[in-house]
Design a protein around this motif. Structure first.
Motif, mmCIF file in Angstrom:
data_model
loop_
_atom_site.group_PDB
_atom_site.id
_atom_site.type_symbol
_atom_site.label_atom_id
_atom_site.label_comp_id
_atom_site.label_asym_id
_atom_site.label_seq_id
_atom_site.Cartn_x
_atom_site.Cartn_y
_atom_site.Cartn_z
ATOM 1 N N VAL A 68 1.562 1.897 -3.539
ATOM 2 C CA VAL A 68 0.880 2.035 -2.245
ATOM 3 C C VAL A 68 0.467 3.484 -2.003
ATOM 4 O O VAL A 68 -0.666 3.762 -1.592
ATOM 5 C CB VAL A 68 1.795 1.534 -1.104
ATOM 6 C CG1 VAL A 68 1.200 1.894 0.260
ATOM 7 C CG2 VAL A 68 1.987 0.025 -1.200
ATOM 8 N N LEU A 69 1.377 4.419 -2.271
ATOM 9 C CA LEU A 69 1.082 5.832 -2.011
ATOM 10 C C LEU A 69 0.022 6.373 -2.967
ATOM 11 O O LEU A 69 -0.733 7.291 -2.606
ATOM 12 C CB LEU A 69 2.364 6.659 -2.123
ATOM 13 C CG LEU A 69 3.400 6.419 -1.011
ATOM 14 C CD1 LEU A 69 4.644 7.272 -1.258
ATOM 15 C CD2 LEU A 69 2.821 6.729 0.358
ATOM 16 N N GLU A 71 -2.603 4.865 -3.791
ATOM 17 C CA GLU A 71 -3.883 4.535 -3.160
ATOM 18 C C GLU A 71 -4.244 5.540 -2.072
ATOM 19 O O GLU A 71 -5.414 5.666 -1.703
ATOM 20 C CB GLU A 71 -3.822 3.125 -2.575
ATOM 21 C CG GLU A 71 -3.687 2.011 -3.601
ATOM 22 C CD GLU A 71 -4.918 1.907 -4.489
ATOM 23 O OE1 GLU A 71 -6.035 2.099 -3.975
ATOM 24 O OE2 GLU A 71 -4.766 1.641 -5.698
ATOM 25 N N LYS A 72 -3.250 6.244 -1.548
ATOM 26 C CA LYS A 72 -3.479 7.245 -0.499
ATOM 27 C C LYS A 72 -3.614 8.652 -1.076
ATOM 28 O O LYS A 72 -3.756 9.622 -0.322
ATOM 29 C CB LYS A 72 -2.325 7.218 0.514
ATOM 30 C CG LYS A 72 -2.019 5.843 1.085
ATOM 31 C CD LYS A 72 -3.114 5.345 2.007
ATOM 32 C CE LYS A 72 -3.121 6.083 3.325
ATOM 33 N NZ LYS A 72 -4.066 5.478 4.295
ATOM 34 N N LEU A 224 4.842 -3.383 3.089
ATOM 35 C CA LEU A 224 4.136 -2.206 2.574
ATOM 36 C C LEU A 224 2.625 -2.337 2.760
ATOM 37 O O LEU A 224 1.947 -1.371 3.136
ATOM 38 C CB LEU A 224 4.464 -2.011 1.094
ATOM 39 C CG LEU A 224 5.841 -1.420 0.786
ATOM 40 C CD1 LEU A 224 6.134 -1.492 -0.710
ATOM 41 C CD2 LEU A 224 5.934 0.024 1.279
ATOM 42 N N GLU A 228 0.497 0.278 5.038
ATOM 43 C CA GLU A 228 -0.317 1.226 4.250
ATOM 44 C C GLU A 228 -1.424 1.920 5.054
ATOM 45 O O GLU A 228 -1.607 3.137 4.932
ATOM 46 C CB GLU A 228 -0.902 0.490 3.039
ATOM 47 C CG GLU A 228 -1.656 1.382 2.069
ATOM 48 C CD GLU A 228 -3.131 1.495 2.424
ATOM 49 O OE1 GLU A 228 -3.753 2.505 2.052
ATOM 50 O OE2 GLU A 228 -3.651 0.574 3.088
ATOM 51 N N ILE A 231 -0.050 5.086 7.045
ATOM 52 C CA ILE A 231 0.655 6.192 6.401
ATOM 53 C C ILE A 231 -0.071 7.496 6.733
ATOM 54 O O ILE A 231 -1.296 7.594 6.613
ATOM 55 C CB ILE A 231 0.723 5.988 4.872
ATOM 56 C CG1 ILE A 231 1.672 4.818 4.556
ATOM 57 C CG2 ILE A 231 1.177 7.251 4.160
ATOM 58 C CD1 ILE A 231 1.709 4.431 3.097
ATOM 59 N N VAL A 253 0.682 -4.798 -5.022
ATOM 60 C CA VAL A 253 1.870 -3.982 -4.726
ATOM 61 C C VAL A 253 3.049 -4.434 -5.574
ATOM 62 O O VAL A 253 3.853 -3.623 -6.059
ATOM 63 C CB VAL A 253 2.216 -4.060 -3.229
ATOM 64 C CG1 VAL A 253 3.567 -3.420 -2.946
ATOM 65 C CG2 VAL A 253 1.134 -3.366 -2.403
#
Length: 257
Positions: A68-69, A71-72, A224, A228, A231, A253
């Motif tokens: 997930v992170l 993707e950020k 999550l 998301e 975040i 995920v």
């Protein structure tokens, strides 16, 4: 027959829900420090006493958080490379004891309606009141009326409602991600000791959902996906998110895609 039809309808609803996947309703809150200017590297830490960093459960959750992170735009570094991480991100997750959620379902009860055609059919007969010379015509005498037979499939009408009450066992699941300024925290620990050092929170996301799944690991990817978008953002209030269990982002995920 009514009972069998009722059971069949309930089974049909269950199959339809299974085909469509579980519908999750989740509550999300988030915080972000707008003045924080930190990098995008991080280590993952445990924020729950019963979630040990070396356990398979933690590693499974950590891998999902990492996807997930990524993707950020965040990049995970090994847990033993603390000096290379600007953020420490705590993972906290838990599930409640079983509870009950009560429901009521109402349905209409239909019965055959009274069948009337509104048309009187005269039956032939003698003149009962007679004027002179009555010979069996209709005349002005009283008539016998014959109604058409009720058809085999008479129309039905709503006779009332029937209400069933039932309970389902539900569990409340929560997931919390908290990002801190790791380098500042390590500096404070070195100067004042761990007991006095207070981590500076950079951002956090909290997700909660109540439903029938009793496996926390099954719901973590759903939470999550719901969290998301928030975040490193802030919510003024609780945000309600609805997700279907067949959402392809959940499979991503999990690592199934």
């Amino acid at each position: 027959m009514k009972y069998l039809a009722r059971v069949g309808a309930a089974a049909g609803i269950t199959l339809a829900l299974s085909a469509c996947g579980t519908l999750y309703k989740l509550d999300v809150t988030a915080y972000n420090d707008p003045n924080a200017q930190l990098g995008d590297t991080y280590v993952l830490l445990s924020g729950s006493p019963d979630l040990h960093v070396n356990s398979p459960e933690f590693e499974r959750y950590a891998a999902q958080v990492e996807r997930v992170l990524a993707e950020k735009g965040y990049r995970r570094v090994p847990g033993d490379a603390l000096d290379d991480a600007s953020l420490g991100i705590y993972i906290a997750a838990g599930i409640s004891d079983p509870g009950k959620r009560y429901h009521q379902v109402s349905r209409g009860i239909y019965e055959p309606s009274d069948y009337t055609s509104g048309i009187a059919v005269p039956r032939s007969g003698g003149n009962n009141s007679g004027g002179s010379g009555g010979t069996g015509g209709v005349g002005g005498g009283q008539q016998n009326q014959v109604m058409p037979p009720v058809p085999e499939h008479a129309p039905e009408q709503l006779a009332g409602y029937e209400t069933d009450a039932f309970a389902t066992t539900v569990y409340t699941k929560h997931l919390n991600l908290i990002a801190i300024d790791l380098q500042q925290y390590l500096k404070d620990v070195a100067e004042t000791g761990r007991a006095r050092a207070v981590p500076k929170e950079i951002w956090s996301v909290d997700v909660e959902t109540t439903g029938t799944p009793s496996d926390l690991g099954e719901v973590i990817p759903v939470m999550l996906v719901a969290g998301e978008p928030y975040i490193a953002a802030s919510t003024d209030d609780v945000v309600e998110v609805r997700l279907n269990g067949t959402d392809r982002r959940i499979a991503t995920v999990k690592g199934d895609r």
